[in-house]
Scaffold this motif. Structure first.
Motif, PDB file in Angstrom:
ATOM      1  N   ARG A  61     -20.987  26.271 -14.869  1.00 21.50           N
ATOM      2  CA  ARG A  61     -22.365  25.640 -14.058  1.00 21.50           C
ATOM      3  C   ARG A  61     -24.124  26.291 -14.175  1.00 21.50           C
ATOM      4  NH1 ARG A  61     -17.645  26.556 -11.171  1.00 21.50           N
ATOM      5  NH2 ARG A  61     -18.542  28.616 -10.054  1.00 21.50           N
ATOM      6  N   TYR A  62     -23.694  27.860 -14.369  1.00 20.77           N
ATOM      7  CA  TYR A  62     -25.187  28.645 -14.228  1.00 20.77           C
ATOM      8  C   TYR A  62     -26.177  28.640 -15.588  1.00 20.77           C
ATOM      9  CZ  TYR A  62     -25.308  32.543 -10.452  1.00 20.77           C
ATOM     10  OH  TYR A  62     -24.889  33.089  -9.369  1.00 20.77           O
ATOM     11  N   ALA A  63     -25.028  28.131 -16.514  1.00 26.40           N
ATOM     12  CA  ALA A  63     -26.114  27.943 -17.943  1.00 26.40           C
ATOM     13  C   ALA A  63     -26.934  26.201 -17.915  1.00 26.40           C
ATOM     14  CB  ALA A  63     -24.924  27.479 -19.106  1.00 26.40           C
ATOM     15  N   ASN A  64     -26.304  25.451 -16.912  1.00 25.28           N
ATOM     16  CA  ASN A  64     -27.130  23.632 -16.860  1.00 25.28           C
ATOM     17  C   ASN A  64     -27.965  24.147 -16.103  1.00 25.28           C
ATOM     18  OD1 ASN A  64     -25.120  22.669 -18.364  1.00 25.28           O
ATOM     19  ND2 ASN A  64     -24.590  21.279 -16.709  1.00 25.28           N
ATOM     20  N   ARG A  65     -28.051  25.171 -15.127  1.00 29.88           N
ATOM     21  CA  ARG A  65     -28.707  25.684 -13.847  1.00 29.88           C
ATOM     22  C   ARG A  65     -30.174  26.429 -14.660  1.00 29.88           C
ATOM     23  NH1 ARG A  65     -27.543  28.526  -9.157  1.00 29.88           N
ATOM     24  NH2 ARG A  65     -27.911  30.541  -9.595  1.00 29.88           N
ATOM     25  N   ILE A  66     -29.524  27.366 -14.896  1.00 31.39           N
ATOM     26  CA  ILE A  66     -30.793  28.009 -16.063  1.00 31.39           C
ATOM     27  C   ILE A  66     -31.589  26.635 -16.131  1.00 31.39           C
ATOM     28  CG2 ILE A  66     -31.056  29.790 -17.298  1.00 31.39           C
ATOM     29  CD1 ILE A  66     -29.239  31.570 -15.679  1.00 31.39           C
ATOM     30  N   LYS A  67     -30.642  26.863 -17.609  1.00 32.60           N
ATOM     31  CA  LYS A  67     -31.204  25.340 -18.151  1.00 32.60           C
ATOM     32  C   LYS A  67     -33.013  24.569 -17.705  1.00 32.60           C
ATOM     33  CE  LYS A  67     -29.189  24.368 -22.295  1.00 32.60           C
ATOM     34  NZ  LYS A  67     -27.521  23.693 -22.470  1.00 32.60           N
ATOM     35  N   SER A  68     -31.901  23.935 -17.004  1.00 28.96           N
ATOM     36  CA  SER A  68     -32.645  23.050 -16.413  1.00 28.96           C
ATOM     37  C   SER A  68     -34.190  23.470 -15.719  1.00 28.96           C
ATOM     38  CB  SER A  68     -32.439  22.209 -14.843  1.00 28.96           C
ATOM     39  OG  SER A  68     -33.001  21.717 -14.003  1.00 28.96           O
ATOM     40  N   ASP A  69     -33.624  24.778 -15.039  1.00 35.98           N
ATOM     41  CA  ASP A  69     -34.989  25.680 -14.403  1.00 35.98           C
ATOM     42  C   ASP A  69     -36.014  26.279 -15.486  1.00 35.98           C
ATOM     43  OD1 ASP A  69     -34.010  25.538 -11.289  1.00 35.98           O
ATOM     44  OD2 ASP A  69     -33.366  27.129 -11.676  1.00 35.98           O
ATOM     45  N   TYR A  70     -35.592  26.230 -16.958  1.00 34.28           N
ATOM     46  CA  TYR A  70     -36.274  27.007 -17.727  1.00 34.28           C
ATOM     47  C   TYR A  70     -36.096  26.095 -18.938  1.00 34.28           C
ATOM     48  CZ  TYR A  70     -36.382  31.214 -14.698  1.00 34.28           C
ATOM     49  OH  TYR A  70     -36.338  31.329 -13.840  1.00 34.28           O
ATOM     50  N   MET A  87     -36.562  36.265 -17.604  1.00 35.63           N
ATOM     51  CA  MET A  87     -37.200  34.875 -18.570  1.00 35.63           C
ATOM     52  C   MET A  87     -38.347  34.351 -18.943  1.00 35.63           C
ATOM     53  SD  MET A  87     -34.137  33.015 -19.067  1.00 35.63           S
ATOM     54  CE  MET A  87     -34.464  31.689 -19.146  1.00 35.63           C
ATOM     55  N   TYR A  88     -39.543  35.225 -18.057  1.00 37.39           N
ATOM     56  CA  TYR A  88     -41.073  35.963 -17.667  1.00 37.39           C
ATOM     57  C   TYR A  88     -40.843  36.175 -19.737  1.00 37.39           C
ATOM     58  CZ  TYR A  88     -45.356  36.875 -17.548  1.00 37.39           C
ATOM     59  OH  TYR A  88     -46.975  37.213 -18.067  1.00 37.39           O
ATOM     60  N   TYR A  89     -40.073  37.145 -19.480  1.00 34.86           N
ATOM     61  CA  TYR A  89     -40.729  38.229 -20.962  1.00 34.86           C
ATOM     62  C   TYR A  89     -40.093  37.467 -22.169  1.00 34.86           C
ATOM     63  CZ  TYR A  89     -40.348  42.096 -24.167  1.00 34.86           C
ATOM     64  OH  TYR A  89     -40.063  42.618 -24.927  1.00 34.86           O
ATOM     65  N   HIS A 103     -37.905  35.632 -25.326  1.00 33.58           N
ATOM     66  CA  HIS A 103     -38.018  34.016 -25.966  1.00 33.58           C
ATOM     67  C   HIS A 103     -37.014  33.087 -26.328  1.00 33.58           C
ATOM     68  CE1 HIS A 103     -41.670  36.095 -27.759  1.00 33.58           C
ATOM     69  NE2 HIS A 103     -42.354  35.717 -26.088  1.00 33.58           N
ATOM     70  N   THR A 104     -36.010  34.017 -26.577  1.00 33.51           N
ATOM     71  CA  THR A 104     -35.188  33.334 -26.386  1.00 33.51           C
ATOM     72  C   THR A 104     -33.436  33.676 -25.622  1.00 33.51           C
ATOM     73  OG1 THR A 104     -35.569  33.488 -29.154  1.00 33.51           O
ATOM     74  CG2 THR A 104     -32.805  33.039 -27.970  1.00 33.51           C
ATOM     75  N   VAL A 105     -32.738  33.033 -25.215  1.00 27.39           N
ATOM     76  CA  VAL A 105     -31.806  33.228 -24.247  1.00 27.39           C
ATOM     77  C   VAL A 105     -30.314  32.905 -24.864  1.00 27.39           C
ATOM     78  CG1 VAL A 105     -30.669  32.849 -21.794  1.00 27.39           C
ATOM     79  CG2 VAL A 105     -33.287  32.382 -22.216  1.00 27.39           C
ATOM     80  N   TYR A 106     -29.526  33.330 -24.788  1.00 31.29           N
ATOM     81  CA  TYR A 106     -27.938  33.065 -24.832  1.00 31.29           C
ATOM     82  C   TYR A 106     -27.049  33.462 -23.680  1.00 31.29           C
ATOM     83  CZ  TYR A 106     -29.059  35.188 -29.756  1.00 31.29           C
ATOM     84  OH  TYR A 106     -29.465  34.887 -30.893  1.00 31.29           O
ATOM     85  N   ILE A 107     -26.186  32.447 -23.597  1.00 36.11           N
ATOM     86  CA  ILE A 107     -25.634  32.395 -22.652  1.00 36.11           C
ATOM     87  C   ILE A 107     -23.909  32.413 -22.725  1.00 36.11           C
ATOM     88  CG2 ILE A 107     -24.656  31.147 -20.315  1.00 36.11           C
ATOM     89  CD1 ILE A 107     -27.742  30.334 -20.428  1.00 36.11           C
ATOM     90  N   ASP A 108     -23.233  33.552 -22.561  1.00 35.71           N
ATOM     91  CA  ASP A 108     -21.767  33.458 -22.602  1.00 35.71           C
ATOM     92  C   ASP A 108     -21.018  32.307 -22.328  1.00 35.71           C
ATOM     93  OD1 ASP A 108     -19.095  34.357 -23.782  1.00 35.71           O
ATOM     94  OD2 ASP A 108     -18.800  35.393 -22.108  1.00 35.71           O
ATOM     95  N   MET A 109     -20.511  31.493 -22.653  1.00 40.88           N
ATOM     96  CA  MET A 109     -19.217  30.802 -22.876  1.00 40.88           C
ATOM     97  C   MET A 109     -17.825  30.551 -23.216  1.00 40.88           C
ATOM     98  SD  MET A 109     -21.569  28.123 -20.807  1.00 40.88           S
ATOM     99  CE  MET A 109     -20.447  26.952 -20.969  1.00 40.88           C
ATOM    100  N   GLN A 110     -16.632  30.302 -22.391  1.00 43.08           N
ATOM    101  CA  GLN A 110     -15.775  30.992 -22.985  1.00 43.08           C
ATOM    102  C   GLN A 110     -14.969  29.849 -23.893  1.00 43.08           C
ATOM    103  OE1 GLN A 110     -12.622  33.151 -20.504  1.00 43.08           O
ATOM    104  NE2 GLN A 110     -13.868  32.322 -19.041  1.00 43.08           N
ATOM    105  N   GLU A 111     -14.494  29.352 -24.711  1.00 40.74           N
ATOM    106  CA  GLU A 111     -14.524  28.578 -26.100  1.00 40.74           C
ATOM    107  C   GLU A 111     -13.926  28.215 -26.847  1.00 40.74           C
ATOM    108  OE1 GLU A 111     -17.702  27.396 -28.309  1.00 40.74           O
ATOM    109  OE2 GLU A 111     -19.837  28.967 -27.215  1.00 40.74           O
ATOM    110  N   SER A 112     -12.413  27.312 -26.857  1.00 42.60           N
ATOM    111  CA  SER A 112     -11.624  27.317 -27.879  1.00 42.60           C
ATOM    112  C   SER A 112     -11.742  25.980 -28.442  1.00 42.60           C
ATOM    113  CB  SER A 112     -10.609  27.451 -27.013  1.00 42.60           C
ATOM    114  OG  SER A 112      -9.145  27.603 -27.367  1.00 42.60           O
ATOM    115  N   THR A 113     -10.893  25.829 -29.332  1.00 39.62           N
ATOM    116  CA  THR A 113     -11.015  24.358 -30.458  1.00 39.62           C
ATOM    117  C   THR A 113      -9.590  23.418 -29.727  1.00 39.62           C
ATOM    118  OG1 THR A 113      -9.158  26.092 -31.705  1.00 39.62           O
ATOM    119  CG2 THR A 113     -11.793  25.505 -32.948  1.00 39.62           C
TER     120      THR A 113
END
Length: 440
Positions: free
Chosen positions: A161-170, A135-137, A139-149
């Motif tokens: 859960r990881y996405a929420n935590r990482i977005k909160s921490d960074y 994360m220090y290096y 500039h942009t973070v992509y996170i995979d989420m299984q998505e469906s319409t």
């Protein structure tokens, strides 16, 4: 107690070489912004009882990028990191001596390297400190989420859960979706994927052949399901989805999966199932007379559906889309339904909106993409390209007559469309011959 540690059988038979996963990551990296970090997370293990899990099934994107079929695994791709060892990292759960006593040694770091083509394999417990460096290096973070319409699960996934935590921490990092990039990459199937899907289709054919020799008046739907399951497992495969074994009026419920009724003399039996082999799905539907022969009305309805099926198969060519295929299929289906006496041309001309009458008897779409998921990535407006694989599945359902007919195969898009299940009988005459030979 073995079930608590059971892994998905079909996923232990991956014959895809690491070059496939290496190329998939290369394609993804070419689409990422500069100085990006892409994160993929395994699916969760889902509790079945107080001390057991359901069989594990990997997140399709995680498998597509790494080939790894184990829970508690994470893939980090940071292609421009100054440390070459940190450009691709696969984190897996550490095998302890205690786990080995109960489950055996499932994998080693070396075996994961061979599967994935990734040289840096760390334990999942290492993820948090390594993430800080990445994360220090980045500039942009992509996170995979299984998505469906069509599907939004109430249970929040590990990725969520990881996405929420990482977005909160960074909080100062910009975050992007990986799904649109992955969907584009996954749509066109490679040679290795097509071979896995052909294997799945061949196993499905074996299962269909097995059950046609078993079906007769007086058997139960769940007995038919058991015969299918037997053939899949003995061929190192699993069900790609909950199988539909629907006799009589049950066939008019599109996703009937109870499979608990008796198959009666004079009934039709609608089968909708498919093998999953090495993570890749197949999808077949056939409708069979339980007694071995169609009644005159059943044959009339079946043959009408078959004519639509044969026409629709010709539409899987480059430049088409599911929406375009559906529109053309509807025009043919409406005329067939008129021929069955279900409504008249005058009724059709006076309907309130397009396909109003038809949708009383054919209420679902005619196709979906198939691949790692039985309803794979791709929308109804995705333009077909060579190498895409989709279902072809018209149906006619007449609840008041207790008749439900669905015919389904898998088509590979080409200038001359390829039926991947062409060896499985489908015409009414072929079905009757198959059933009669079983009775002899």
């Amino acid at each position: 107690m073995q079930f608590m540690h059971q892994r998905d059988r079909g996923m232990e038979h991956n014959t895809i070489p690491s070059a496939f996963f290496i190329e998939n990551r290369r394609k993804l990296i070419s689409l990422l912004e500069d100085r990006s970090l892409a994160l993929f997370f395994s699916n969760d293990q889902m509790p079945r009882t107080g001390d057991q899990y359901f069989p594990f099934r990997q997140n399709s994107d995680m498998f597509y990028m790494s080939g790894v079929n184990y829970p508690d695994s994470i893939l980090a791709v940071c292609p421009q990191h100054p440390n070459p060892d940190y450009r691709e990292i696969l984190f897996v759960e550490q095998n302890t001596s205690k786990k080995a006593i109960w489950e055996g040694c499932k994998y080693t770091q070396e075996s994961i390297k061979e599967i994935s083509g990734i040289s840096t394999i760390l334990w999942t417990s290492d993820f948090e400190p390594v993430l800080r460096d990445l994360m220090y290096y980045a500039h942009t973070v992509y996170i995979d989420m299984q998505e469906s319409t069509k599907f939004v699960p109430e249970v929040k996934s590990r990725s969520f859960r990881y996405a929420n935590r990482i977005k909160s921490d960074y909080p100062l990092h910009p975050f992007n979706r990986l799904f649109p990039l992955l969907a584009d990459i996954r749509l066109v199937k490679t040679y290795y994927e097509i071979e896995q899907i052909r294997n799945a289709c061949n196993i499905t054919e074996k299962a269909f052949s097995r059950v046609t020799g078993f079906i007769k008046p007086g058997i139960w739907e769940y007995e038919v399901e058991a015969e299918i399951t037997h053939e899949l497992i003995r061929n190192k495969a699993l069900h790609a989805f909950a199988p539909i074994v629907a006799s009589g009026k049950n066939a008019c419920a599109l996703h009937y999966v109870d499979n608990h009724s008796i198959c009666k003399d004079g009934d039709l039996l609608l089968l909708d199932f498919g093998a999953e082999y090495g993570n890749y799905a197949s999808d077949l539907s056939r409708t069979i007379p339980v007694s071995g022969r169609f009644t005159s009305r059943q044959k009339q309805v079946y043959d009408a559906c078959f004519r639509v099926y044969e026409y629709t198969k010709t539409l899987f060519i480059p430049g088409m889309s599911i929406s375009k295929v559906y529109k053309k299929t509807c025009a043919v289906m409406e005329q067939e339904l008129i021929g069955l006496g279900l409504f008249s041309q005058m009724n059709l001309d006076g309907q309130a909106y397009n396909h109003e009458l038809m949708r009383r008897y054919f209420m679902h779409n005619v196709s979906h993409f198939v691949g790692l998921d039985v309803h794979d990535v791709g929308s109804v407006d995705t333009v077909f390209e060579e190498g895409m694989i989709l279902s072809c599945e018209p149906g006619i359902y007449i609840p008041e007559e207790g008749i439900g007919v669905r015919l389904e195969t898998m088509m590979m898009v080409s200038s001359l469309p390829v039926d991947l299940m062409e060896g499985i009988p489908v015409s009414s005459d072929d079905i009757e011959r198959l059933m009669q030979s079983a009775y002899m």
